[in-house]
Design an enzyme around this catalytic site. Structure first.
Site, mmCIF file in Angstrom:
data_model
loop_
_atom_site.group_PDB
_atom_site.id
_atom_site.type_symbol
_atom_site.label_atom_id
_atom_site.label_comp_id
_atom_site.label_asym_id
_atom_site.label_seq_id
_atom_site.Cartn_x
_atom_site.Cartn_y
_atom_site.Cartn_z
ATOM 1 N N ASP A 282 0.846 -1.193 0.000
ATOM 2 C CA ASP A 282 0.000 0.000 0.000
ATOM 3 C C ASP A 282 0.882 1.244 0.000
ATOM 4 O OD1 ASP A 282 0.854 -0.841 2.507
ATOM 5 O OD2 ASP A 282 -1.147 -0.951 3.350
ATOM 6 N N CYS B 186 1.375 4.888 9.410
ATOM 7 C CA CYS B 186 1.075 3.458 9.445
ATOM 8 C C CYS B 186 2.200 2.639 8.828
ATOM 9 C CB CYS B 186 -0.244 3.173 8.733
ATOM 10 S SG CYS B 186 -1.016 1.611 9.228
ATOM 11 N N GLU C 239 -5.882 3.149 3.486
ATOM 12 C CA GLU C 239 -6.396 3.722 4.732
ATOM 13 C C GLU C 239 -7.862 4.141 4.620
ATOM 14 O OE1 GLU C 239 -4.946 3.528 7.429
ATOM 15 O OE2 GLU C 239 -2.809 3.347 7.012
ATOM 16 N N HIS D 156 2.443 -6.199 6.673
ATOM 17 C CA HIS D 156 2.175 -4.975 7.432
ATOM 18 C C HIS D 156 3.227 -4.866 8.514
ATOM 19 C CE1 HIS D 156 0.248 -1.634 9.353
ATOM 20 N NE2 HIS D 156 -0.760 -1.674 8.498
#
Length: 387
Positions: free
Chosen positions: A78, A103, A137, A164
């Site tokens: 991402d 993040c 997000e 992640h």
């Protein structure tokens, strides 16, 4: 860096620092897209095919053609950031006011670029598809990409992987588990319509503060009495708006909250029970109750059993990898939607920080980038050699 060369750790960290400085919100990742594209064009292009989908212009797909392909292995990262004002004090802090990679998507992208760089030089056996995804997000980037049919023909993966970062794991550690890694999330808005009136004459009004309050109380029993305690779930209403002044009965009330569940089946069950409770409140209080449930692309990240077992076995056996079996997280991740469409696995990469994800002070340890690349490239090579 020139063609036919691999990125060094200092170069990877420099890439991370540059990405950290240019965070952009969902579907606005133009500068990030340009940086990624420029970086990838510096790699050896012999086996590469690059595509920017017209239907999703901040997305980027890179196909590495394998030498004896029997499948296409997808790897997703991402690329968007959060509306957070950075407070890290880093010399390479965000240059975009009010926006930050809070993040760790800058870490995600750096790892993906390192993997892509490696396989651009060392041609893989199978095809590798790298998907640089916008709007994780918010705005359902994974679901949008799927619905806009960008995974067609040679651009369609047979299986998908993604990571992640995790501040609670040691730097470079790989975390994973069978089953659900991230919960699915659903936004819940409930409006109650009755009749306003004077506080001194409640018999002439229909108080929606009372109706909404009773709804909240009854909804709490969904988790405690309608959900298997082993499976679990969460319903939280964080916002309650009603009325305008202390001596006027509110004719309208609005609740805003969130649902979390570890399987899509559980999410659907909780959704149904909320609607049933709402119908009961409407009948009991002679009110109109409107429930709006919006899950979008934030489905539970349910790892494929066979592929995940294979992934964990490799990571446990790899001498250069610190593997940690993790618990499911109640936070959301839109990779879950893609894993509902393609078999695959999501996993954690430890970045050893005292701040939590989405924090204005998040400072991932960049040493995780090189360690993550080494672990993942080893797994992908293993996966391609074991049909």
């Amino acid at each position: 860096m020139t063609q036919q060369t691999l990125l060094t750790e200092p170069e990877l960290i420099k890439i991370y620092q540059q990405l950290h400085q240019i965070p952009e919100l969902a579907m606005q990742e133009k500068q990030t897209h340009a940086f990624l594209l420029a970086t990838i064009r510096k790699f050896d292009q012999t086996y590469l095919e690059i595509r920017t989908p017209k239907a999703l212009p901040t997305a980027l797909l890179v196909l590495i053609h394998g030498k004896q392909p029997q499948r296409t292995i997808g790897y997703r990262t991402d690329i968007d950031a959060l509306p957070v004002q950075e407070q890290t004090g880093l010399p390479f802090a965000s240059q975009n006011a009010g926006v930050m990679h809070a993040c760790g998507h800058d870490i995600h992208m750096s790892v993906a670029l390192g993997l892509l760089n490696y396989f651009a030089v060392h041609q893989p056996v199978d095809n590798l598809l790298f998907f640089f995804q916008p709007a994780e997000e918010s705005l359902n980037g994974g679901k949008t990409a799927y619905e806009k049919q960008i995974f067609q023909g040679q651009w369609r993966p047979d299986e998908f992987y993604g990571l992640h970062d995790n501040p609670e794991l040691p730097v470079g550690a790989i975390g994973c588990r069978m089953g659900t890694l991230f919960a699915g999330t659903t936004e819940v808005n409930v409006d109650f319509y009755g009749k306003g009136g004077h506080a001194a004459f409640p018999q002439d009004a229909n108080d929606m503060v009372v109706a909404a309050s009773q709804f909240i109380v009854q909804v709490q029993t969904i988790i405690s009495r309608s959900v298997d305690p082993i499976e679990g779930g969460v319903i939280t209403f964080g916002k309650f708006d009603a009325g305008s002044i202390r001596n006027v009965i509110a004719g309208h009330a609005r609740l805003e909250g969130t649902i979390r569940g570890l399987t899509q089946k559980m999410i659907t069950h909780i959704d149904q029970r909320i609607r049933e409770v709402a119908r009961g409140i409407a009948e009991s209080y002679q009110a109109k109750v409107v429930v709006d449930l919006n899950q979008g692309g934030y489905w539970p990240v349910e790892n494929n059993p066979e592929l995940t077992r294979n992934f964990i076995q490799y990571m446990k056996a790899a001498s250069h990898v610190q593997f940690i079996e993790t618990k499911p997280a109640m936070t959301g991740e839109d990779f879950g939607y893609l894993l509902a469409k393609f078999p695959g696995t999501m996993f954690w990469l430890g970045v050893a920080d005292t701040s939590q994800l989405h924090s204005a002070t998040l400072k991932p340890n960049p040493r995780a980038i090189k360690l993550g690349i080494e672990a993942i490239k080893g797994f992908l090579s293993y996966r391609m050699e074991n049909k």
